[in-house]
Design an enzyme around this catalytic site. Structure first.
Site, PDB file in Angstrom:
ATOM      1  N   ASP A   1       0.846  -1.189   0.000  1.00 45.98           N
ATOM      2  CA  ASP A   1       0.000   0.000   0.000  1.00 45.98           C
ATOM      3  C   ASP A   1       0.882   1.240   0.000  1.00 45.98           C
ATOM      4  O   ASP A   1       1.985   1.222  -0.555  1.00 45.98           O
ATOM      5  CB  ASP A   1      -0.938  -0.035   1.220  1.00 45.98           C
ATOM      6  CG  ASP A   1      -2.295   0.584   0.944  1.00 45.98           C
ATOM      7  OD1 ASP A   1      -2.356   1.816   0.807  1.00 45.98           O
ATOM      8  OD2 ASP A   1      -3.287  -0.151   0.856  1.00 45.98           O
TER       9      ASP A   1
ATOM     10  N   HIS B   1      -3.600   6.066   3.399  1.00 47.73           N
ATOM     11  CA  HIS B   1      -4.382   4.895   2.990  1.00 47.73           C
ATOM     12  C   HIS B   1      -3.834   3.613   3.607  1.00 47.73           C
ATOM     13  O   HIS B   1      -4.586   2.787   4.155  1.00 47.73           O
ATOM     14  CB  HIS B   1      -4.367   4.817   1.463  1.00 47.73           C
ATOM     15  CG  HIS B   1      -5.309   3.824   0.865  1.00 47.73           C
ATOM     16  ND1 HIS B   1      -4.993   2.487   0.728  1.00 47.73           N
ATOM     17  CD2 HIS B   1      -6.549   3.971   0.340  1.00 47.73           C
ATOM     18  CE1 HIS B   1      -6.000   1.855   0.145  1.00 47.73           C
ATOM     19  NE2 HIS B   1      -6.961   2.733  -0.096  1.00 47.73           N
TER      20      HIS B   1
ATOM     21  N   SER C   1     -11.244  -0.975  -1.234  1.00 46.45           N
ATOM     22  CA  SER C   1      -9.965  -0.965  -0.516  1.00 46.45           C
ATOM     23  C   SER C   1     -10.167  -1.191   0.968  1.00 46.45           C
ATOM     24  O   SER C   1      -9.334  -1.809   1.638  1.00 46.45           O
ATOM     25  CB  SER C   1      -9.258   0.386  -0.714  1.00 46.45           C
ATOM     26  OG  SER C   1      -8.659   0.476  -1.965  1.00 46.45           O
TER      27      SER C   1
END
Length: 376
Positions: A76, A128, A315
């Site tokens: 990520d 994220h 996600s």
């Protein structure tokens, strides 16, 4: 889009009733407003969530609390795992077991590639990755913030996305191979290449890396994509990858979630319901369901932490599946070294059926149920 919150009275009622009806271990994490994690993490509760408390109880019974003993690589934007220079450590990742990670995207390229430069410090400069890792393994029962589904698992942070959340095939391929060599048992890919990528032939190096991972008994889990498409995006659509769509707080397919013949399962992703006929749980014109809350980096400089209200998507759904896979391994319900195929079949066999009876193109095998998946 700002989500509509549940009225305070209902939140308090849920907190009071939940322990009595579930008969399960309830961590003491205080949640966002101090009313307990249950007030915010609908995605971990029974019903339209994954039933984390029953799974946690099952792992206690197996003598391996949480995801202890399992290694998960998260490819990520990195993670807020240390305080170094301009980077800060998340207040609720202090007890996480981090294995040696790597940054394959140390700088954002101004050229054709999304990433360039490498270094051994997979610090998050986007937020994220920290959010995804927190859903999987955030410190739990420490009186702080929220909970992690497979708390106690070891995390390998592999940065393959830049400060804009972008990556490229070479970087992701290198990240997958690195994760396998570092001993990952599960690889989480909370990203997709978008509608322009329609074939495995467009990402041949990633496809080869996935085959390499599976040959080494590594389970790969990936997001189906957020394009409202009737097909699963890549790399989730690659053979051998568990593809994950998203459902809302109402138990309806999320409007943004890619679906289609290649969809394996769904998990909580939050947001607005899709407009689906003959499904009374779907209210596309009603109040929007809540997002997936986790403590992560917020401001532009990525140096402060908070609970963003805009984290919705496949996600966010994907780490629920990766964490449940880790709990399956830790529980020993499939033996000491289950194969990726065995784990996938267990996830599907214990999922809660949604929509039309049986597997379908909207929900795959159904909503992940961590409690059922870890039950003996």
């Amino acid at each position: 889009m700002r989500p509509v919150r549940t009225p305070l009275a209902l939140l308090i009622a849920a907190i009071l009733l939940f322990p009595a009806t579930a008969h399960a271990w309830i961590p003491d994490d205080k949640g966002i407003g101090g009313f307990g994690w249950q007030a915010d993490q609908w995605n971990f509760l029974p019903g339209t969530g994954v039933d984390a408390p029953r799974a946690w109880d099952n792992l206690f019974a197996a003598g391996r609390p949480g995801g202890k003993g399992v290694t998960i690589a998260v490819l990520d934007s990195g993670v807020a795992y240390e305080t170094r220079g301009r980077f800060k450590k998340s207040p609720d990742l202090k007890k996480i077991r981090f294995a040696k990670g790597y940054d394959f995207c140390a700088r954002t390229s101004s050229g054709i590639n999304a990433c360039e430069g490498r270094d051994p410090y997979p610090n998050d400069d986007y937020g994220h990755g920290t959010h995804v890792i927190s859903t999987i393994a955030e410190s739990t029962n420490n009186g702080v913030a929220l909970t992690g589904l497979a708390y106690g698992a070891t995390i390998i942070p592999v940065k393959v996305l830049n400060s804009r959340g972008e990556g490229d095939e070479d970087t992701i391929t290198a990240g997958i191979r690195y994760a396998v060599k570092q001993g990952a048992q599960i690889i989480n890919l909370s990203f997709e290449f978008g509608s322009a990528t329609t074939s495995a032939t467009q990402v041949p190096r990633i496809a080869a890396a996935v085959r390499y991972a599976r040959a080494n008994n590594v389970t790969v889990v990936a997001a189906s994509g957020n394009g409202e498409l009737q097909r699963v995006g890549y790399p989730a659509a690659l053979p051998g990858v568990i593809s994950v769509g998203a459902v809302t707080e109402h138990g309806c397919l999320a409007e943004y979630s890619n679906h289609g013949p290649g969809l394996d399962v769904v998990a909580p992703g939050g947001g607005k319901d899709a407009a689906l006929p003959d499904q009374p749980q779907c209210t596309p014109n009603g109040p929007q369901g809540r997002p997936i809350y986790q403590l992560t980096l917020t401001n532009k400089r990525r140096q402060t932490f908070g609970y963003p209200t805009d984290y919705i998507g496949t996600s966010m759904a994907t780490p629920h599946v990766s964490a449940t896979a880790a709990l399956i391994i830790a529980s020993g319900v499939l033996g000491p070294k289950p194969t990726p195929d065995q784990i996938e079949q267990r996830l599907k066999a214990t999922a809660r059926d949604l929509g039309t009876p049986g597997p379908d193109e909207l929900y795959g095998a159904g909503l992940i149920d961590a409690g059922a998946a870890t039950a003996r």
